[in-house]
Design a protein around this motif. Sequence first.
Motif, mmCIF file in Angstrom:
data_model
loop_
_atom_site.group_PDB
_atom_site.id
_atom_site.type_symbol
_atom_site.label_atom_id
_atom_site.label_comp_id
_atom_site.label_asym_id
_atom_site.label_seq_id
_atom_site.Cartn_x
_atom_site.Cartn_y
_atom_site.Cartn_z
ATOM 1 N N ARG A 16 1.413 10.681 -10.837
ATOM 2 C CA ARG A 16 0.453 10.533 -11.930
ATOM 3 C C ARG A 16 0.561 11.658 -12.952
ATOM 4 O O ARG A 16 0.120 11.497 -14.080
ATOM 5 N N ASP A 67 -3.148 1.371 -12.806
ATOM 6 C CA ASP A 67 -4.266 2.140 -13.385
ATOM 7 C C ASP A 67 -5.007 2.882 -12.270
ATOM 8 O O ASP A 67 -5.386 4.038 -12.418
ATOM 9 N N THR A 68 -5.223 2.181 -11.158
ATOM 10 C CA THR A 68 -5.898 2.810 -10.027
ATOM 11 C C THR A 68 -5.090 3.994 -9.499
ATOM 12 O O THR A 68 -5.640 4.981 -9.022
ATOM 13 N N ASP A 69 -3.768 3.880 -9.592
ATOM 14 C CA ASP A 69 -2.904 4.966 -9.125
ATOM 15 C C ASP A 69 -2.933 6.159 -10.076
ATOM 16 O O ASP A 69 -2.327 7.196 -9.788
ATOM 17 N N GLY A 70 -3.587 5.993 -11.208
ATOM 18 C CA GLY A 70 -3.574 7.071 -12.196
ATOM 19 C C GLY A 70 -2.363 6.961 -13.105
ATOM 20 O O GLY A 70 -2.013 7.899 -13.813
ATOM 21 N N ARG A 108 -3.284 -3.350 -13.113
ATOM 22 C CA ARG A 108 -4.562 -2.869 -12.575
ATOM 23 C C ARG A 108 -4.319 -1.878 -11.431
ATOM 24 O O ARG A 108 -4.926 -0.811 -11.363
ATOM 25 N N LEU A 109 -3.369 -2.233 -10.567
ATOM 26 C CA LEU A 109 -3.049 -1.334 -9.446
ATOM 27 C C LEU A 109 -2.502 -0.003 -9.959
ATOM 28 O O LEU A 109 -2.840 1.068 -9.440
ATOM 29 N N ASP A 117 -1.967 4.919 -15.661
ATOM 30 C CA ASP A 117 -2.279 4.126 -16.840
ATOM 31 C C ASP A 117 -1.335 4.519 -17.979
ATOM 32 O O ASP A 117 -1.006 5.685 -18.154
ATOM 33 N N ARG A 132 0.818 -1.214 0.000
ATOM 34 C CA ARG A 132 0.000 0.000 0.000
ATOM 35 C C ARG A 132 0.859 1.275 0.000
ATOM 36 O O ARG A 132 0.582 2.233 -0.711
ATOM 37 N N HIS A 183 2.204 2.342 -3.338
ATOM 38 C CA HIS A 183 1.225 2.941 -4.247
ATOM 39 C C HIS A 183 0.710 4.271 -3.750
ATOM 40 O O HIS A 183 0.685 5.246 -4.493
ATOM 41 N N GLU A 184 0.322 4.285 -2.485
ATOM 42 C CA GLU A 184 -0.327 5.507 -1.994
ATOM 43 C C GLU A 184 0.633 6.656 -1.781
ATOM 44 O O GLU A 184 0.346 7.794 -2.111
ATOM 45 N N ARG A 235 1.311 7.099 -6.738
ATOM 46 C CA ARG A 235 0.190 8.001 -7.001
ATOM 47 C C ARG A 235 0.646 9.458 -7.184
ATOM 48 O O ARG A 235 0.037 10.206 -7.925
#
Length: 554
Positions: free
Chosen positions: A192, A225-228, A222-223, A230, A181, A184-185, A189
């Motif tokens: 992005r 993409d969630t983080d922005g 996928r993770l 992509d 976590r 990513h967080e 992120r």
Amino acid sequence: MRDALRGEHRIDADTLLTRLNAVRRFLDTTDGYLPDERLVTAHTLVERAGSRLALSRDHTVVALAGSTGSGKSSLFNALARLDLSPVGVRRPTTGVAHACVWGPLAGATKLLDWIGVLPRHRFVRESALDADDESALHGLILLDLPDFDSVQRSHRLEVDRLLGLVDLVVWVVDPQKYADRVVHESYLRQFRRHRDVTVVVLNQVDRLPPAELPRVLADLRRLLDTDGLDGVPLLATAAVDQAAIGELRATLERTVAGRQAALRRLSGDVDTVVAGLTELVAAEPGAGEVDRESRRTLAAALGDVAGVPAVAGATEEAYRHRAAGATGWPVVRGWRRLRPDPLRRLHLTGAAPAEEESESLVAATSVPDPTATQRSAVGLAVRAVAERAGTGLPAPWPAAVTAAARSRQADLPDALDRTVAGTDLGLGRQPVWWRLVGGLQWLVTLTALAGLLWLVAGYALRALGLPPPDNPTVGVVPLPTLLLLGGLLAGVLVAVLVKPVIRWAAGRAGRRARKRLDAAVAGVGEEYVVTPVQEVLSCYAQARTALAEAAARN
Ligand SMILES: Nc1nc2c(ncn2[C@@H]2O[C@H](COP(=O)(O)OP(=O)(O)OP(=O)(O)O)[C@@H](O)[C@H]2O)c(=O)[nH]1
Ligand SMILES: [Mg+2]
């Protein structure tokens, strides 16, 4: 899948400089109005970008970042094909950044000084040893960073500092911790807006059963993409095998050849800064203008507190007083002079002050002190100006407008007093008609006096027993008597007839004085209240324009 690194759009250095200058302009215009903490990132960017662009643009600084044990140092060594950065079993291993420069070190030294890599941790990957194998990476400065989620605080700080400076970041994750976590967080992120200078590497894939790899890669994608993130390149590597880092090497070669990473990184930084500042200038500046209505209210309140009605009234009275003095019956004029002049009582002359005098007028008048009500009316009017001008502006601008409106409020009483004292109330010169009537009054008085002397002379002669000369007569009235009585009567008559004229002219003089005072006092309001407010509004509009310019990517 779109590859953000290969994105066709090239960043033009001039465009980037224009955008950076716009950010600088934004900072200059908002200085003092916006809280410093909102501007830290922008200040940092402006400073950092200036330094980075002034240093070598032929070099691309790439950082290997990731959690401890993901294999950063191993990849660093594998890419350099040398054991430069210690790889360890005890975690965390790397405590300070190591750098490897492809090509001559000379040009990169200043850049490395700026980044802050110690000389003993700098290595050179000269191509002499292995012919031209490495020439495609010429210009690359690869950094092996400490672990970002370190138990060591110093590591984390060092990573944060370096991530702000490098041109491209290769995030190294491993099959065990790729979904962590914190990674990513707290980090991915935040990048992005830097998708075109971000690469993600899933390392240690040799430890995965081959059948698992596609699933893990898909999950990681996928993770991301969630983080922005992509579209960022996602590569699978194994530091233990040169063949398994070929794709990463190729990506780095392309990046180095494109010489765009530094510009893209800074461009992404500008995007981030602009996004953070947008809400500070979100509203149309047209919403904030000092409107006529609040200006009028302000001027009226200032007029009251400055004693404009009293001074205008005194001007009217003074006109009457002075006109009566100039045109009245000379016999009683002296007595009239004993009465005080209504304007002088206020320490005013009614005329325009002399040049040198107006400079040194300090609290010159004795206009009665304003009442508490009048004073609070000024406070309210000032606040109303600020409120109406600041309506619709995003915080903290309304507060800045209010502060500007009040910035000189304490100086208002003195300024108003000086202004009232310095206003030409129009009583400087005697009107011609006063002098004509005054002359006429002297004439009739002298006539009466002549008649009187004539009569007195006649009586005197008679008293001395001498025969008085024969007085000429007009009709039945002897001439001396006619002169005396006629002169006296005419004097009184002129005084009586002139009275309504004086009253009318005094009223006009009062109104004229009122108009001039109103204009002068409104001028004080403009200078002390409206102008500071307009300055803030104009800064707001300029800041908004600057930010729009900073946002324009082409
Ligand atoms: N099998 C395998 N082992 C690897 C790979 N990459 C790294 N390792 C091993 O993983 C361990 C950690 O590697 P390092 O390169 O020190 O990891 P690091 O990311 O630099 O760690 P810190 O410096 O602590 O942040 C070492 O024992 C390496 O030999 C890989 O691709 N495959
Ligand atoms: Mg390491």
